[in-house]
Design an enzyme around this catalytic site. Structure first.
Site, mmCIF file in Angstrom:
data_model
loop_
_atom_site.group_PDB
_atom_site.id
_atom_site.type_symbol
_atom_site.label_atom_id
_atom_site.label_comp_id
_atom_site.label_asym_id
_atom_site.label_seq_id
_atom_site.Cartn_x
_atom_site.Cartn_y
_atom_site.Cartn_z
ATOM 1 N N GLU A 172 5.690 -3.399 1.000
ATOM 2 C CA GLU A 172 5.756 -3.103 -0.425
ATOM 3 C C GLU A 172 4.954 -1.825 -0.650
ATOM 4 O O GLU A 172 3.721 -1.827 -0.577
ATOM 5 C CB GLU A 172 5.180 -4.275 -1.234
ATOM 6 N N GLY A 175 4.934 2.624 -2.168
ATOM 7 C CA GLY A 175 4.699 3.389 -3.385
ATOM 8 C C GLY A 175 5.925 3.510 -4.261
ATOM 9 O O GLY A 175 6.999 2.971 -3.984
ATOM 10 N N GLY A 177 0.824 -1.200 0.000
ATOM 11 C CA GLY A 177 0.000 0.000 0.000
ATOM 12 C C GLY A 177 0.857 1.249 0.000
ATOM 13 O O GLY A 177 2.014 1.238 -0.452
#
EC number: 1.2.1.28
Length: 486
Positions: free
Chosen positions: A253, A255, A231
């Site tokens: 994980e 941007g 996110g």
């Protein structure tokens, strides 16, 4: 058999079977292209998460003790079911996530592949024989972490949930899955139903759709040992802080603001095709989107003109109603964010070469020229179909431009391979694609970013998945009981 019949899950949450509405009540599942309601789901609250975590911890012990053949059989069955129900699940991805059908087909295919690859994890070698200075055998073996929380986003809801759910289950863990409420059916209900039909024992997979309360609870639950989050960087930082305080492992994980570099001599038609795909696929709502187009000055004007012409010709509309290239932005809040960044960039002096308009949630693919690196749509992650273009004159300048970001997820370089390899060596990033755009993934590759794009953790392939979802245990064995001075 209809896998996703709303009659089975309306207003409910999943804990091995469909239970009554969550403590948070219910919420509507919406179709962004039309604004219509597709169904309702139970909204999980903190009490739901606490019950699920306790049940998961209890069920996990038996699951970890099962033979690798039993666990692998469930994962293989799940893969077959994803293939059999690909059209039905894909239709939900189109309607709920606003995806075009080819992107939905990619997700269902990828989910099946993840199951098959994960099935092999159950029997993958999971230990080492170590040297020892003592008269004993010394071993390092991998053991299931226990309960894994998976928090997944709306953009690739099936892939980005299954990337953690499948290997975690295969390696003997239980899973708490909290999908984004905006895509809780295709990214949650579909997974619960698949594993239910595949014969996964009760209590091992809990679907907990909800908002911030549920998200905080699946991180903080004492039974949870590993948190897998995909996110935004802002949310990932908060989760990392909590996990650090609670001494839990966090795989983040996050941007990206990825550069696509077009070197001198690159064929413009091919570069524009790659640039358009990288920038506009799924309305630019991808962490790997090509968000910064760095084009050599000798090609800059031609590239901008050709990319703008391509953008103007791409059809935008309801992907469930007919062939389009772009569907809707996921919701009004995200559209406002995209539009604000574009308008602020134009106000700062950029030229709008294409797009910059919208009807409802349908935002036109946008190309921005005369951009400087301090302008908002270049400097920030847009998460929309926007391609800012900046010229460069030397390879060193391209390296400096590509590196001048807090993110480090994906890099695409188009043109001479030798020059591209030198640039790849100089730019800090988790992924590099030479003569390809930035949006790439496969079930067998270690995927992850660095800096503000993640904490360097990886998913995919046996080594990365075993590292992500197991713990190392040291074991020694002596032939006789050791004696000591006292």
């Amino acid at each position: 058999m209809t896998l996703l019949d709303p009659g089975a899950w309306t207003g409910k949450i999943f804990d091995g079977g469909w239970a009554a509405a969550g403590d948070g009540g219910v919420f509507e599942v919406s179709e962004p292209a039309t604004g219509g309601t597709l169904g309702t789901l139970g909204r999980a609250g903190a009490a739901d998460v606490a019950r699920a975590a306790r049940a998961a911890a209890a069920a996990q012990r038996d699951w970890a003790a099962r033979t690798y053949e039993e666990r692998a059989a469930v994962l293989r069955a799940a893969g077959r079911l994803f293939e059999e129900h690909a059209a039905e699940i894909g239709d939900w991805i189109v309607r709920e996530a606003g995806s075009i059908p080819p992107k939905a087909e990619l997700e269902t295919h990828f989910a099946a592949s993840l199951c098959y690859e994960s099935a092999a994890l159950a029997s993958h070698p999971q230990g080492l024989v170590l040297p020892s200075a003592q008269p004993r055998w010394s071993l390092a073996r991998r053991r299931p972490a226990g309960v894994v929380s998976v928090i997944s986003p709306f953009n690739f809801p099936l892939i980005l949930a299954m990337r953690s759910v499948a290997p975690a289950l295969a390696l003997g863990n239980a899973v708490l899955l909290k999908p984004d409420p905006r895509t809780a059916v295709c990214g949650g209900v579909s997974i619960a139903r698949i594993f239910q039909e595949a014969g996964l024992p009760d209590g091992l997979l809990h679907l907990l759709p909800g908002g911030r309360e549920a998200g905080e609870a699946v991180v903080a639950a004492p039974e949870v040992r590993v948190v897998s989050f995909t996110g935004s960087t802002a949310a990932g930082r908060r989760i990392g802080e909590v996990c650090g305080r609670l001494l839990k492992r966090a795989h983040l994980e996050l941007g990206g603001n990825n550069a696509l570099i077009v070197l001198p001599g690159a064929r413009i038609a091919d570069a524009v095709s790659a640039g358009a795909w990288g920038a506009f696929l799924h309305q630019g709502q991808i962490c790997m989107t090509s968000g910064r187009h760095l084009v050599h000055e000798s090609l800059h004007a031609e590239y901008v003109a050709a990319l703008a012409d391509r953008a103007d010709k791409l059809p935008v509309g309801d992907p469930a109603a007919g062939p389009v290239a772009l569907g809707p932005i996921i919701d009004a809040g995200q559209l406002a964010h995209v539009d604000e960044l574009v308008k602020a960039t134009v106000a700062a002096g950029a030229r709008l070469a294409a797009g910059g308009t919208h009807e409802g949630l349908f935002y036109r693919p946008t190309v921005l020229d005369e951009v400087t690196p301090d302008m908002p749509a270049y400097a920030q992650e847009v998460f929309g179909p926007v391609a800012p273009v900046v010229p460069f004159s030397t390879p060193q300048e391209a390296v400096e431009l590509a590196s001048a970001t807090e993110y480090g997820l994906s890099l695409g370089i188009l043109g001479d391979v030798g020059q591209a390899m030198k640039i790849a060596d100089a730019v800090p990033t988790g992924l590099v694609h030479i003569n390809d755009q930035t949006v790439n993934d496969e079930p067998v590759v270690p995927f992850g970013g660095v800096a503000a794009s993640g904490n360097g953790s990886r998913f995919g392939g046996p080594d990365a998945n075993i590292e992500a979802f197991t713990e190392t245990q040291w074991v020694t064995i002596r032939g006789e009981i050791a004696t000591y001075p006292f």
